[in-house]
Write an enzyme that holds these catalytic residues in place. Structure first.
Site, PDB file in Angstrom:
ATOM      1  N   ALA A   1      45.106  31.058  39.244  1.00  0.00           N
ATOM      2  CA  ALA A   1      44.130  30.977  40.341  1.00  0.00           C
ATOM      3  C   ALA A   1      42.824  30.365  39.833  1.00  0.00           C
ATOM      4  CB  ALA A   1      43.874  32.354  40.938  1.00  0.00           C
TER       5      ALA A   1
ATOM      6  N   LYS B   1      35.357  36.188  49.102  1.00  0.00           N
ATOM      7  CA  LYS B   1      34.925  37.262  48.195  1.00  0.00           C
ATOM      8  C   LYS B   1      33.803  38.089  48.823  1.00  0.00           C
ATOM      9  CE  LYS B   1      37.730  36.603  44.708  1.00  0.00           C
ATOM     10  NZ  LYS B   1      38.955  37.427  44.681  1.00  0.00           N
TER      11      LYS B   1
ATOM     12  N   GLY C   1      49.751  41.288  42.215  1.00  0.00           N
ATOM     13  CA  GLY C   1      49.180  40.037  41.718  1.00  0.00           C
ATOM     14  C   GLY C   1      49.519  39.569  40.313  1.00  0.00           C
TER      15      GLY C   1
ATOM     16  N   TYR D   1      33.500  26.649  44.205  1.00  0.00           N
ATOM     17  CA  TYR D   1      34.327  27.829  44.517  1.00  0.00           C
ATOM     18  C   TYR D   1      34.769  27.797  45.987  1.00  0.00           C
ATOM     19  CZ  TYR D   1      36.069  32.497  43.366  1.00  0.00           C
ATOM     20  OH  TYR D   1      36.869  33.588  43.114  1.00  0.00           O
TER      21      TYR D   1
ATOM     22  N   SER E   1      47.886  36.180  34.130  1.00  0.00           N
ATOM     23  CA  SER E   1      47.290  36.907  35.261  1.00  0.00           C
ATOM     24  C   SER E   1      46.532  38.143  34.791  1.00  0.00           C
ATOM     25  CB  SER E   1      48.380  37.402  36.225  1.00  0.00           C
ATOM     26  OG  SER E   1      49.103  36.348  36.765  1.00  0.00           O
ATOM     27  N   ILE E   2      45.386  38.375  35.430  1.00  0.00           N
ATOM     28  CA  ILE E   2      44.618  39.584  35.092  1.00  0.00           C
ATOM     29  C   ILE E   2      45.479  40.824  35.405  1.00  0.00           C
ATOM     30  CG2 ILE E   2      42.512  40.890  35.592  1.00  0.00           C
ATOM     31  CD1 ILE E   2      41.200  38.107  36.307  1.00  0.00           C
TER      32      ILE E   2
ATOM     33  N   TYR F   1      34.483  37.823  42.523  1.00  0.00           N
ATOM     34  CA  TYR F   1      33.724  36.879  41.698  1.00  0.00           C
ATOM     35  C   TYR F   1      32.303  36.752  42.238  1.00  0.00           C
ATOM     36  CZ  TYR F   1      32.468  32.796  39.080  1.00  0.00           C
ATOM     37  OH  TYR F   1      31.803  31.947  38.253  1.00  0.00           O
TER      38      TYR F   1
END
Ligand code: NAI
Length: 272
Positions: A201, A167, A15, A160, A21-22, A150
Site C-alpha cells: 500500500a 484517514k 490486512g 497522498y 504488511s504491517i 497516517y
C-alpha cells in the site's frame, strides 16, 4: 523476547497481504505474545496465497471478508467467535486502498466513483467492522480495537491524494464509535498513526521512496519500523493500556511534532 502479554487473548487481524504488511508483523508479535486470532483479508488477497504461510506459522485459521460487505463482516465475526471459542479481545483494522492513487488520478481530478471506493474500503470499513462487532456483542469488556492511519489526516501531503480524506474519516469514526463502544462495554478504539513504511500500500503512493527519506531526516528517532508498529499494537491490545481510547496515537519517531530538523536545514545551507 516474549513476555506473554497477550496470553488468553483472542482477536481478528485484518490486512496481512505479504510479509511486508504491517498486519503480518502484528500477527507474528501477537502470536509470540500468546494471542490466538483469526486472519482475514479480501477474497482476492487470500487467493494470492501468501497469507497461508502466516496462518501456518501462527496456527491461525483464515476467514475471507471484503471489508466493504456487511454480510462478509457479520460472517467473519460469527465464525471467529466459533473458531476461537468465545468473544473477542482485540481487532486490528489494517486496510487501505485508493483506486485513484493506483490509477494515477490527481487529487484535483479524481474519478468520484473511485473516491467513494477509497472512503468505503479505507474508512467506512472500520465503521462497518465496529458496527458488526457491536451488534453481535462480540467484544469482551475492556477489549481493544486498533486501526492504522497516517498523518496526512491532519497535514497536507499532496501525493497522498484522497487517502488523506479517508484517514481523516477513519480517525473521526474512531472517536465517535469509541465513545459508543466505551459506554457499551468498556471497549477502547484507537488509531495508530505510523511512519511511512515500505509495503504494497505504501509504495503505491507517488514519490514514496523520496518521502521515506524526508520523514527519516525529519524524525528525531528516525522512521518507526513495521516491527515497532507491531510492538505498539500489541501494547494497545494488552491490559496495560486499558484507559486509552478515542485517540490518534503517533508512532512516528517524533515526526509529527518536529517543525524542522538540523538534517533538513543542512540541505538548504548557502555558502556565505
Ligand atoms: P498492505 O498493502 O500490506 O495492506 C493493505 C491491506 O488492505 C492489504 O492486505 C489488502 O488486501 C487490504 N484490503 C484492501 N482492500 C480490502 C477490502 N476491500 N477488504 C479487506 N481488505 C482489503 O499495506 P500496509 O502498509 O501494511 O497497510 C496497512 C495499513 O497501514 C493501511 O491502513 C495503511 O493506510 C496504513 N498505513 C501505512 C503506512 C505505510 O507507509 N505503509 C503509513 C501509515 C499507515
Amino acid at each position: 523476547m516474549s513476555t506473554g502479554l497477550l496470553k488468553g487473548k483472542k482477536g481478528i487481524i485484518f490486512g496481512a497481504l505479504n510479509n511486508m504488511s504491517i498486519a503480518w508483523k502484528v500477527a507474528e508479535k501477537a502470536h509470540e505474545e500468546g494471542a490466538e486470532f483469526v486472519l482475514t483479508n479480501a477474497p482476492i488477497a487470500l487467493r494470492m496465497g501468501e497469507i497461508n504461510e502466516l496462518a501456518k506459522q501462527t496456527g491461525s485459521e483464515l476467514v475471507p471478508a471484503d471489508a466493504t460487505s456487511d454480510e462478509d463482516l457479520n460472517n467473519l465475526i460469527e465464525k471467529s467467535m466459533e473458531i476461537l471459542g468465545g468473544k473477542l479481545d482485540f481487532i486490528l483494522h489494517s486496510i487501505g486502498m485508493s483506486p485513484n492513487v493506483r490509477k494515477g488520478k490527481e487529487y484535483t481530478a479524481p474519478n468520484y466513483d473511485w473516491y467513494h471506493k477509497t472512503l468505503d474500503i479505507s474508512a467506512i470499513s472500520l465503521h462497518r467492522t465496529l458496527n458488526a462487532a457491536y451488534k453481535l456483542d462480540a467484544m469482551n469488556d475492556w477489549g481493544s480495537i486498533v486501526a492504522l492511519t497516517y498523518i496526512a489526516a491532519q497535514r497536507v501531503f499532496p501525493d497522498y491524494n484522497d487517502m488523506a480524506d479517508a484517514k481523516a474519516l477513519l480517525e473521526s469514526i474512531t472517536r465517535n464509535f469509541g465513545y459508543q463502544f466505551g459506554i457499551k462495554n468498556k471497549v477502547r478504539v484507537n488509531t495508530i498513526s505510523q511512519s511511512p513504511t515500505m509495503t504494497t500500500a505504501g509504495s503505491g503512493v507517488k514519490g514514496f521512496t523520496e518521502f521515506v527519506s524526508f520523514a527519516e531526516a525529519m524524525s528525531p528517532l528516525g522512521n518507526a519500523s513495521a516491527e515497532g508498529c507491531a510492538d505498539y499494537c500489541v501494547s494497545m491490545f494488552s491490559d496495560l493500556t486499558k484507559f486509552v481510547t478515542m485517540q490518534n496515537l503517533f508512532h512516528d519517531g517524533g515526526f509529527s511534532f518536529t517543525g524542522v530538523s538540523h538534517g533538513v536545514i543542512e540541505k538548504f545551507k548557502v555558502d556565505e
